[in-house]
Design a protein around this motif. Sequence first.
Motif, PDB file in Angstrom:
ATOM      1  N   ILE A   1       0.852  -1.629  -0.725  1.00 24.47           N
ATOM      2  CA  ILE A   1      -0.429  -0.925  -0.716  1.00 24.47           C
ATOM      3  C   ILE A   1      -1.144  -1.098   0.631  1.00 24.47           C
ATOM      4  O   ILE A   1      -1.371  -0.131   1.345  1.00 24.47           O
ATOM      5  CB  ILE A   1      -1.351  -1.422  -1.857  1.00 24.47           C
ATOM      6  CG1 ILE A   1      -0.629  -1.326  -3.208  1.00 24.47           C
ATOM      7  CG2 ILE A   1      -2.653  -0.638  -1.860  1.00 24.47           C
ATOM      8  CD1 ILE A   1      -0.497   0.053  -3.778  1.00 24.47           C
ATOM      9  N   VAL A   2      -1.483  -2.359   0.982  1.00 26.53           N
ATOM     10  CA  VAL A   2      -2.249  -2.580   2.216  1.00 26.53           C
ATOM     11  C   VAL A   2      -1.473  -2.064   3.425  1.00 26.53           C
ATOM     12  O   VAL A   2      -1.996  -1.300   4.244  1.00 26.53           O
ATOM     13  CB  VAL A   2      -2.598  -4.083   2.396  1.00 26.53           C
ATOM     14  CG1 VAL A   2      -3.224  -4.332   3.761  1.00 26.53           C
ATOM     15  CG2 VAL A   2      -3.540  -4.537   1.291  1.00 26.53           C
TER      16      VAL A   2
ATOM     17  N   ALA B   1       0.950   0.107   3.456  1.00 25.77           N
ATOM     18  CA  ALA B   1       1.131   1.560   3.383  1.00 25.77           C
ATOM     19  C   ALA B   1      -0.106   2.279   3.908  1.00 25.77           C
ATOM     20  O   ALA B   1      -0.004   3.272   4.631  1.00 25.77           O
ATOM     21  CB  ALA B   1       1.432   1.980   1.948  1.00 25.77           C
ATOM     22  N   ILE B   2      -1.287   1.765   3.544  1.00 16.78           N
ATOM     23  CA  ILE B   2      -2.521   2.389   4.026  1.00 16.78           C
ATOM     24  C   ILE B   2      -2.608   2.259   5.553  1.00 16.78           C
ATOM     25  O   ILE B   2      -2.960   3.198   6.262  1.00 16.78           O
ATOM     26  CB  ILE B   2      -3.750   1.789   3.308  1.00 16.78           C
ATOM     27  CG1 ILE B   2      -3.716   2.214   1.829  1.00 16.78           C
ATOM     28  CG2 ILE B   2      -5.044   2.232   3.967  1.00 16.78           C
ATOM     29  CD1 ILE B   2      -4.739   1.522   0.957  1.00 16.78           C
TER      30      ILE B   2
ATOM     31  N   TYR C   1      -0.706   4.738   7.592  1.00 18.53           N
ATOM     32  CA  TYR C   1      -1.437   5.957   7.958  1.00 18.53           C
ATOM     33  C   TYR C   1      -2.516   5.654   9.000  1.00 18.53           C
ATOM     34  O   TYR C   1      -2.551   6.258  10.060  1.00 18.53           O
ATOM     35  CB  TYR C   1      -2.070   6.582   6.719  1.00 18.53           C
ATOM     36  CG  TYR C   1      -2.946   7.774   7.054  1.00 18.53           C
ATOM     37  CD1 TYR C   1      -2.376   8.978   7.428  1.00 18.53           C
ATOM     38  CD2 TYR C   1      -4.335   7.681   7.027  1.00 18.53           C
ATOM     39  CE1 TYR C   1      -3.166  10.066   7.770  1.00 18.53           C
ATOM     40  CE2 TYR C   1      -5.129   8.764   7.368  1.00 18.53           C
ATOM     41  CZ  TYR C   1      -4.545   9.947   7.739  1.00 18.53           C
ATOM     42  OH  TYR C   1      -5.327  11.018   8.077  1.00 18.53           O
TER      43      TYR C   1
END
Lengths: 89, 489
Positions: free
Chosen positions: B85-86, B88-89, B92
């Motif tokens: 999550i972290v 992956a963000i 971007y």
Amino acid sequence: MARLVLWGWIVVAIGLCALTVPWFLWGDATVVAGIPLWLWWHVGWMGLAALVFRLFARRAWGLGIESGEGSSDGSTPPNAGVDPGGERR
Amino acid sequence: MSVALQLGIIVGYLLLALAVGLVAYRTTDRTAEDFYLASRSVGTVVLLFTTFATLLSAFTFFAGPNIAYREGPEWVLVMGLMDGIVFAILWYVVGYKQWLLGRRYEYVTLGEMLGDRFGSRRLRGLVAGISLLWLFPYVMLQQVGAGTALQALTDGAVPYAVGAGLITAFMILYVVVAGFRGIAWTDTLQGAFMLVTTWIALAWVLAAVGGPGAATAALEAEAADHLALGGDFYTVQWMLSTAITIGFGVAMFPQVNQRFFAAGSEAVLKRSFALWPLLCVLLFVPSFLLGAWARGLDVAIAEGENVLPAVLAEYTPVWFAALVIAGAMAAMMSSSDSMLLSGSSYFTRDLYRPFVEGSVSERREDLLARLGVVGFATAAFVGSLVQPATLFELGDAAFSGFAQLALPVLVALYWRRTTRAGITAGILASQAFYLSSLFTAVVPSAYGGWTAGLVGMGLGLVVTVGVSAVTTPAADERRAIYFDGLGAD
């Protein structure tokens, strides 16, 4: 409007981070089908995150990064796709 | 029998990797950009797996399952949050922006990107220097791991120093020949291989013990508290601190950060972005569950021995266990390969060229890059002979050390008013704080359960913003280049 969409996605991102660990199951040892319930939650949540990321990549990619979104102080007029001339080395 | 088989599989793997490297060498242009970034042409599967494989150090297969064995499987959650999550963000937020900038201004390293924006050769050197400070012990750690594993595997027939030396020599040969393209290709093969074998291992063990229900019941009988979420070891503060610092640290690790520049197109970044959470679940759930379940199973694990190999030895055929161990050792090596390559690029582009030899031809830079790999690997090998320390301590320190860079960089990427003084002060303050927490008694290492790494990140953020707000930008800063005219086409 763009600003609203940006903040909406920021809230979604924080929400995804916040519940990756199911804090509401803290101390819980329920086992479902041989695996702790909190691990099932995590697996499901990661699946949801993948779907949300996919949606973001399709609908809102570039938000907050590509010109027109993030440049608001007006010092140079943003003009997507045009090289800011002379600065390339 | 099993030793010969394991060595045979390891040697076979190395030869296969070398063959891939030679193919890559034949398709390579002799330029530094091609050596470091495969000329920014990497596709989705390769980018995803090469980034993933560099994250899969010794930790996923050895230290991680060991912790799950001792403390319970909550590590899955920490890893899922940090990498799935972290990170992956950040893929971007940091990655896409860096990719756009790298394509437009031909950046190869993080230091180059910051130095250009802030008009500062010193900032460029500072970022590279700090990165090398953390990268070096981490590479050394992989060599220590490989040397130890070879020694254990051969019952001492291959002594530690010889094992670590052999692995180092192979890595140098491989990286110098293959460059980024070859590394990315072997990473992909290997990532896919490890994913499949981990699931086969899980199925094999579960079939032998009677399914997940039986395995969990045995764990409950042995250590019931491991099934409940949280505990003395896994506190809320510790889980969050670890996931956040490592997640941000990963994005600043040179070999990962540099991959942001290597994607072939915007579509490649988009597709890999959505696959991160799935890949993390697919790998971390089986490997850490095996570690956790081993606690309740009848597996004798000696003090200091790794859990996963012992479990495999007990429940799976010799050849299969050997295959997985060889794969895990290969994972260590692929992490090191990528780190060597990136370490060398930081050194040659951000330290050697700006400060020692200004203008070099493309061919000469390519040569320097390869020499840098040799120097870096040899020095790390010497380090591994004199300074062994536990895998986890060193690894954890490196990730938190890199995490200190993340927030000053993010502020610079998204806030126009960031000044050279601001970002420099933010980077220096957080590094000084975190290093002091590690090596002195003056700065505590925990704050009500939160780690010094996380507190240092906050400090870096506050100092960067605060100092930027009260200083004016230097005349040669190029404040607009991170903002104007950015777009995919």
